[in-house]
Enzyme design. Structure first.
Site, short mmCIF file in Angstrom:
data_model
loop_
_atom_site.label_atom_id
_atom_site.label_comp_id
_atom_site.label_asym_id
_atom_site.label_seq_id
_atom_site.Cartn_x
_atom_site.Cartn_y
_atom_site.Cartn_z
N GLU A 17 9.66 16.07 51.92
CA GLU A 17 10.45 16.62 51.03
C GLU A 17 12.03 16.19 51.33
O GLU A 17 12.21 16.52 52.49
CB GLU A 17 10.44 18.00 50.78
CG GLU A 17 11.29 18.49 49.78
CD GLU A 17 11.07 19.93 49.48
OE1 GLU A 17 10.13 20.44 48.87
OE2 GLU A 17 11.84 20.95 49.80
N ARG A 106 9.50 27.34 38.23
CA ARG A 106 10.42 28.16 37.58
C ARG A 106 12.05 28.28 37.98
O ARG A 106 12.90 28.49 37.23
CB ARG A 106 9.95 29.56 37.64
CG ARG A 106 10.84 30.57 36.68
CD ARG A 106 10.51 32.07 37.07
NE ARG A 106 11.16 32.69 38.41
CZ ARG A 106 10.98 33.63 38.96
NH1 ARG A 106 10.14 34.62 38.38
NH2 ARG A 106 11.38 34.07 40.25
N LYS A 164 -1.70 29.35 36.19
CA LYS A 164 -0.85 28.16 36.40
C LYS A 164 -1.72 26.79 36.63
O LYS A 164 -1.64 25.99 36.01
CB LYS A 164 0.22 28.18 37.53
CG LYS A 164 0.86 27.20 37.63
CD LYS A 164 2.29 27.96 38.30
CE LYS A 164 2.00 28.20 39.70
NZ LYS A 164 3.57 28.42 40.47
P1 FAD Z 1 6.22 31.11 38.81
O1 FAD Z 1 4.98 30.41 39.09
O2 FAD Z 1 6.71 31.49 37.39
O3 FAD Z 1 6.02 32.48 39.46
C1 FAD Z 1 7.21 33.21 39.90
C2 FAD Z 1 6.67 34.84 39.94
O4 FAD Z 1 6.22 35.20 38.57
C3 FAD Z 1 5.61 35.15 41.01
O5 FAD Z 1 5.46 36.62 41.43
C4 FAD Z 1 4.28 35.12 39.91
O6 FAD Z 1 3.05 35.72 40.54
C5 FAD Z 1 4.96 35.65 38.46
N1 FAD Z 1 4.33 34.99 37.48
C6 FAD Z 1 3.71 33.94 37.26
N2 FAD Z 1 3.21 33.85 35.90
C7 FAD Z 1 3.33 35.01 35.47
C8 FAD Z 1 2.84 35.56 33.96
N3 FAD Z 1 2.24 34.80 33.32
N4 FAD Z 1 3.33 36.73 33.84
C9 FAD Z 1 3.86 37.68 34.64
N5 FAD Z 1 4.24 37.17 35.99
C10 FAD Z 1 3.93 36.00 36.23
N6 FAD Z 1 13.56 26.01 43.62
C11 FAD Z 1 14.51 25.22 43.16
O7 FAD Z 1 15.30 25.86 42.58
N7 FAD Z 1 14.40 23.83 43.11
C12 FAD Z 1 13.14 23.31 43.84
O8 FAD Z 1 13.10 21.98 43.92
C13 FAD Z 1 12.12 24.09 44.43
N8 FAD Z 1 11.29 23.54 45.05
C14 FAD Z 1 10.22 24.41 45.35
C15 FAD Z 1 9.12 23.56 46.16
C16 FAD Z 1 8.02 24.47 46.64
C17 FAD Z 1 6.85 23.84 47.12
C18 FAD Z 1 8.24 25.98 46.68
C19 FAD Z 1 7.02 26.77 47.08
C20 FAD Z 1 9.20 26.54 46.16
C21 FAD Z 1 10.35 25.78 45.43
N9 FAD Z 1 11.46 26.43 44.86
C22 FAD Z 1 12.45 25.79 44.33
C23 FAD Z 1 11.62 27.79 44.57
C24 FAD Z 1 10.94 28.47 43.44
O9 FAD Z 1 11.71 28.05 42.35
C25 FAD Z 1 10.99 29.95 43.61
O10 FAD Z 1 10.15 30.33 44.72
C26 FAD Z 1 10.87 30.85 42.28
O11 FAD Z 1 11.23 32.14 42.65
C27 FAD Z 1 9.40 30.79 41.81
O12 FAD Z 1 8.93 29.40 41.22
P2 FAD Z 1 7.37 29.29 40.77
O13 FAD Z 1 7.40 27.90 40.14
O14 FAD Z 1 6.47 29.51 41.92
O15 FAD Z 1 7.46 30.57 39.48
#
Ligand code: FAD
Length: 288
Positions: A17, A106, A164
């Site tokens: 990355e 997200r 997801k």
């Molecule tokens: P989600 O999948 O939406 O999950 C977020 C929270 O919501 C979790 O607690 C989940 O359990 C909950 N949730 C999910 N679906 C639902 C639903 N239907 N109803 C209620 N709750 C729900 N951030 C950046 O800004 N830029 C990046 O490039 C970046 N790269 C990343 C790469 C990796 C591999 C990882 C692990 C993280 C990265 N992040 C990045 C950080 C990420 O954006 C954050 O961790 C963010 O808080 C959650 O993103 P997510 O896509 O997992 O969200």
């Protein structure tokens, strides 16, 4: 090439990355870093989007550099603070540039963020659904071996993760971790709950003591005693700490592979020498 194909046809994968620069005048030096990274022959390479204050606008530019260096690019995309139009603009741009892989995220909730009345994207699964409508992309998602900080518990976290995947995440990349048992337990739980896509283990080589404290704060991950002892012993000596961090990460990867985890993602922190040193330490294991 699509990441799903790479994961399917390879016995083991090790991906890297990188993050884009904060300012335009650093774009050329970041491209140099990308080219040096590509020399180490990662299976694919991802580029973050707007993380840690970096400019989201540079993600496509860096993804293009990865592609032009002969490595499959994976472009991250976050949605929480974006409008639907903005998401469409970025996804179209990726499509026009022949970038086929998107890690749909997200994004973290900014301090003081107030959800607008009509919020298009509250969660990553909604972004996945949107991207699916827009073209033939390979879409991945994030996962958290030690639970996402906003989740109540493991059961809730994995339940939403399954949803997801059901929406269309074809692979998952994990948050970094330093304790392999945490990942292996999570991996098993995912399989029990019917999450059957590849789960890529995220490894962060810690090469300076300051960096680890910041990384732990951000990621909420636990640190084994063994790692604390390394930091206590070598933390004040940058060269020793770097060497110890590379060896720790390499050993972590070997242990994961010995336990049947064949897909590894290295958070390189834009350090080509660190990425290359880890690849050297694994050369026969990857080729064999
Ligand atoms: P989600 O999948 O939406 O999950 C977020 C929270 O919501 C979790 O607690 C989940 O359990 C909950 N949730 C999910 N679906 C639902 C639903 N239907 N109803 C209620 N709750 C729900 N951030 C950046 O800004 N830029 C990046 O490039 C970046 N790269 C990343 C790469 C990796 C591999 C990882 C692990 C993280 C990265 N992040 C990045 C950080 C990420 O954006 C954050 O961790 C963010 O808080 C959650 O993103 P997510 O896509 O997992 O969200």
């Amino acid at each position: 090439m699509k990441i799903s194909e790479i994961l399917q046809k390879s016995r083991v994968t090790v991906s890297f990355e990188v993050f884009p620069p904060k300012q335009w005048d650093k774009i050329e030096s970041t491209k140099t870093v990308v080219r040096e990274m590509c020399d180490a022959k990662p299976s694919f390479m991802s580029v973050t989007y707007g993380a840690a204050g970096t400019q989201s606008g540079f993600t496509t530019e860096i993804a293009n550099e990865i592609k032009n260096s002969g490595v499959a690019p994976l472009s991250h995309l976050t949605c929480l603070t974006s409008t639907r139009d903005k998401i469409h603009h970025v996804v179209n741009e990726l499509q026009e540039n022949g970038i086929e892989n998107i890690l749909a995220l997200r994004g973290d909730i900014p301090e003081g963020f107030v959800f607008p009345d009509k919020q298009y994207f509250e969660h990553a699964y909604q972004l996945i659904n949107e991207i699916k409508e827009m073209g033939d992309f390979c879409i991945g998602g994030a996962c958290y071996p030690e639970i996402h900080p906003e989740s109540r518990d493991r059961v809730e976290d994995i339940g939403y993760l399954k949803y997801k995947v059901d929406c269309g995440a074809q692979f998952l990349t994990s948050q970094m971790f330093f304790d392999n048992d945490k990942f292996l337990n999570f991996y098993e739980m995912c399989r029990i709950k019917g999450i059957n896509v590849p789960i890529i283990a995220g490894i962060m080589p810690i090469t300076n003591a300051k960096q680890i404290m910041r990384s732990i704060e951000l990621s909420n991950c636990s640190v084994p005693k063994k790692f604390y002892r390394i930091m206590e012993r070598f933390g004040d000596d940058p060269k020793s700490m770097k060497q110890a961090g590379i060896i720790y990460a390499t050993e972590q990867i070997i242990d994961l592979m010995a336990n049947g985890v064949n897909n590894i993602h290295i958070y390189t922190m834009n350090k080509p020498d660190v990425a290359a040193a880890i690849m050297n330490g694994l050369s026969d294991i990857i080729d064999g």
